[in-house]
Design a protein around this motif. Structure first.
Motif, PDB file in Angstrom:
ATOM      1  N   UNK A 370      -5.091  -5.685  57.889  1.00 40.20           N
ATOM      2  CA  UNK A 370      -6.380  -5.719  59.127  1.00 40.20           C
ATOM      3  C   UNK A 370      -6.868  -5.019  57.713  1.00 40.20           C
ATOM      4  N   UNK A 371      -6.648  -4.362  56.989  1.00 37.84           N
ATOM      5  CA  UNK A 371      -7.919  -3.218  55.683  1.00 37.84           C
ATOM      6  C   UNK A 371      -8.468  -4.428  54.884  1.00 37.84           C
ATOM      7  N   UNK A 372      -7.308  -5.734  53.965  1.00 35.80           N
ATOM      8  CA  UNK A 372      -8.486  -6.923  53.172  1.00 35.80           C
ATOM      9  C   UNK A 372      -8.810  -6.628  54.408  1.00 35.80           C
ATOM     10  N   UNK A 373      -9.417  -7.532  55.378  1.00 38.23           N
ATOM     11  CA  UNK A 373     -10.363  -8.242  56.144  1.00 38.23           C
ATOM     12  C   UNK A 373     -11.487  -7.826  56.054  1.00 38.23           C
ATOM     13  N   UNK A 374     -10.868  -5.953  56.162  1.00 42.05           N
ATOM     14  CA  UNK A 374     -12.306  -5.100  56.457  1.00 42.05           C
ATOM     15  C   UNK A 374     -13.157  -5.314  54.719  1.00 42.05           C
ATOM     16  N   UNK A 375     -11.679  -5.332  53.689  1.00 45.14           N
ATOM     17  CA  UNK A 375     -12.591  -4.483  52.801  1.00 45.14           C
ATOM     18  C   UNK A 375     -13.268  -6.416  52.606  1.00 45.14           C
ATOM     19  N   UNK A 382      -8.449 -15.333  60.440  1.00 38.35           N
ATOM     20  CA  UNK A 382      -7.837 -16.541  59.856  1.00 38.35           C
ATOM     21  C   UNK A 382      -8.409 -16.565  58.317  1.00 38.35           C
ATOM     22  N   UNK A 383      -9.277 -16.163  57.902  1.00 41.02           N
ATOM     23  CA  UNK A 383      -9.742 -16.738  56.804  1.00 41.02           C
ATOM     24  C   UNK A 383      -9.661 -15.449  56.144  1.00 41.02           C
ATOM     25  N   UNK A 384      -9.085 -14.537  56.273  1.00 42.07           N
ATOM     26  CA  UNK A 384      -8.377 -13.338  55.387  1.00 42.07           C
ATOM     27  C   UNK A 384      -7.097 -14.103  55.037  1.00 42.07           C
ATOM     28  N   UNK A 385      -6.244 -14.429  56.158  1.00 42.39           N
ATOM     29  CA  UNK A 385      -5.512 -15.168  55.559  1.00 42.39           C
ATOM     30  C   UNK A 385      -5.087 -15.428  54.852  1.00 42.39           C
ATOM     31  N   UNK A 386      -6.051 -16.648  54.607  1.00 49.41           N
ATOM     32  CA  UNK A 386      -5.924 -17.465  53.312  1.00 49.41           C
ATOM     33  C   UNK A 386      -5.301 -16.835  52.118  1.00 49.41           C
ATOM     34  N   UNK A 387      -5.681 -15.276  51.735  1.00 49.87           N
ATOM     35  CA  UNK A 387      -5.146 -15.371  50.285  1.00 49.87           C
ATOM     36  C   UNK A 387      -4.149 -14.659  50.885  1.00 49.87           C
ATOM     37  N   UNK A 388      -2.659 -14.697  51.773  1.00 53.15           N
ATOM     38  CA  UNK A 388      -1.543 -14.562  52.498  1.00 53.15           C
ATOM     39  C   UNK A 388      -0.800 -15.503  51.401  1.00 53.15           C
TER      40      UNK A 388
END
Length: 406
Positions: A370-375, A382-388
Motif C-alpha cells: 500500500x505504501x509503494x502504491x502510494x509512492x 494490481x498495477x503495483x503488484x506487478x513490481x512484487x
C-alpha cells in the motif's frame, strides 16, 4: 445432419452441433436456429448446444414477463461516438481526448462508423482485435486501446438507449461472452523492465554533470513519470522536510508547453526523499542561487513563460528542470540521452525504466504494497503488484540468501 437424444439439437456435417426451437408465447410463435454461441464459436458437443438452447428458450420466456420496454432508437456508431464527444467526455484529460480521436479517425470510423450499433456482434469485434494484434502486428498495449474504445462506445449507446440491456451485458459484462483481448503472443514481453546495479552505476557515471542529471535523480530516487519530472516546480520541493509534492505535469497541447492536471486522482501524491536526494537538492539550490547572480541577464533573456495549472503564466525559472542560463527543459530533453546511451553505451534507456527500477527495488526490500502504491501514484493496486512479481537482480539476491538458510 443427424439428430441426437437432446430435443432440438442436431449434428452438422463438419462434426459441430446446432440447435433450433419453435415456441409460442402470448399467442405469438417464436422460432430460432443457432449454430454458434454468443462469442461466435461453434458448439463442440451436443451437450453444449442443448444447454445453449435451454438458456435461449428461458430468456425468451422471461422477456414475456417483463413490462414493455422503451423503443430502442437506432443509431450508427458514428452518431454514438459524436454524441459521446459532445456530451460524454467533459473533464477528460487532453491527451485522452487526442488518443480517442486518433483511434476513431484513423481506424474505427472507416471500419464501423456507418454500421448500426445494435447490429455489431462480439464475434466481429473479436476478429477485428485479433486482426490488429496478430495480422497487423500492433503492440499489445495499442490493441488494448481499441478494446477500451469499444467498451466506451457500447457504454455510451446503452446509457442512451441505443442498445438493450441483453446486448450490452453480452458485449461488455458477461464473462463468457464479452469482448476481450486476444491471447498474448509468446514472444511479447509485458514484464517490468528495470536496470540492474551495474547498469545503474554506468548511468550514474553518464548523467553526472549533464543537463539531465536532475531529471535522472528524480527518476531514480522518486520514480517520477517523465511528465511529472519536467513539470516539477521549486515551490513543490521541501528540502528541509525531505518531501516533494506531485500535483501537476508538463504536456504539449496544440504545440504549446503547459502545466496541466495529473491524469488520475491517485497520481497526486507526496514523495519522500532519501538522504542522497536531499543532499543533491541542497547542492542544486546553492548552485541556483549562484546562477541567479552570475547569469542574471542570460536567465532573464532566456526564460520562457508557460501556462500553469490555474491558467496563469509563469516563468520557466520556477521549474526545477531549467538550465543555469534560464532555458527551459521539456519532456523531449531526454531523447538525446536515450539515443546516446543506446548508440555509444549499448544501454536501452527509457526514462520510464527508472520508474520501474525504483518500484522493483522497493518491492524487493519488502516495502508494504500500500505504501509503494502510494509512492508510485497508482490508481490500481494490481498495477503495483506487478513490481512484487517482477524478477530483479536484487530480488534474486534475496532469494539466494533465503535458499542458503534452508
Amino acid at each position: 445432419m443427424s439428430e441426437t437424444g437432446f430435443a432440438g439439437v442436431y449434428q452438422l456435417e463438419n462434426g459441430y452441433w446446432g440447435y433450433r426451437y419453435a415456441i409460442v408465447i402470448n399467442g405469438k410463435r417464436k422460432e430460432a436456429k443457432k449454430l454458434k454461441n454468443e462469442s461466435g464459436n461453434p458448439f463442440k458437443t451436443a451437450k453444449q448446444a442443448a444447454k445453449a438452447r435451454e438458456i435461449a428458450i428461458a430468456q425468451e420466456k422471461s422477456k414475456a414477463l417483463l413490462p414493455p420496454q422503451k423503443t430502442i432508437m437506432r443509431k450508427t456508431v458514428t452518431e454514438v461516438y459524436q454524441e459521446y464527444c459532445e456530451k460524454g467526455r467533459s473533464g477528460k484529460a487532453y491527451t485522452t481526448i487526442k488518443k480517442q480521436d486518433s483511434l476513431w479517425n484513423n481506424h474505427l470510423c472507416a471500419r464501423f462508423g456507418k454500421r448500426y450499433i445494435d447490429e455489431i456482434t462480439a464475434a466481429e469485434i473479436q476478429d477485428y482485435l485479433e486482426e490488429l494484434y496478430y495480422t497487423d502486428n500492433r503492440a499489445y498495449s495499442y490493441t488494448e486501446s481499441f478494446l477500451k474504445m469499444f467498451y466506451l462506445i457500447f457504454g455510451q449507446a446503452y446509457s442512451r438507449n441505443y442498445i438493450d440491456v441483453d446486448s450490452y451485458n453480452r458485449l461488455c459484462v458477461n464473462k463468457d461472452t464479452k469482448i476481450y483481448m486476444p491471447k498474448l503472443k509468446i514472444d511479447d514481453d509485458l514484464d517490468i523492465v528495470s536496470f540492474d546495479d551495474k547498469e545503474i552505476e554506468r548511468l550514474d557515471s553518464y548523467f553526472k554533470g549533464t543537463n539531465a542529471e536532475t531529471a535522472y535523480m528524480l527518476g531514480k530516487y522518486c520514480g517520477l513519470r517523465i511528465n511529472e519530472c519536467y513539470g516539477l516546480k521549486w515551490s513543490n520541493v521541501d528540502i528541509k522536510n525531505g518531501i516533494i509534492t506531485i500535483d501537476r505535469q508538463m504536456q504539449y497541447q496544440n504545440g504549446l508547453i503547459k502545466l496541466v492536471s495529473l491524469k488520475t486522482r491517485n497520481a497526486k501524491r507526496t514523495i519522500y526523499m532519501c538522504s542522497k536526494l536531499k543532499e543533491y537538492f541542497k547542492m542544486l539550490k546553492r548552485q541556483q542561487e549562484q546562477d541567479k547572480k552570475e547569469l542574471a541577464l542570460q536567465r532573464q533573456q532566456n526564460q520562457t513563460f508557460i501556462q500553469d495549472l490555474n491558467g496563469e503564466m509563469i516563468s520557466s525559472l520556477e521549474l526545477v528542470n531549467s538550465l543555469p542560463n534560464g532555458k527551459i527543459q521539456t519532456v523531449n530533453s531526454m531523447k538525446y540521452h536515450s539515443r546516446t546511451l543506446q548508440g555509444e553505451h549499448n544501454i536501452l534507456f527509457k526514462y520510464h525504466y527508472l520508474r520501474h527500477t525504483y518500484g522493483t527495488n522497493l518491492a524487493a526490500l519488502n516495502t508494504p504494497e500500500y505504501l509503494l502504491c502510494n509512492q508510485m501514484g497508482h490508481s490500481n493496486s494490481q498495477v503495483t503488484h506487478k513490481y512484487y512479481i517482477a524478477v530483479s537482480e536484487r530480488g534474486i539476491d534475496e532469494l539466494l540468501k533465503n535458499l542458503e538458510k534452508m
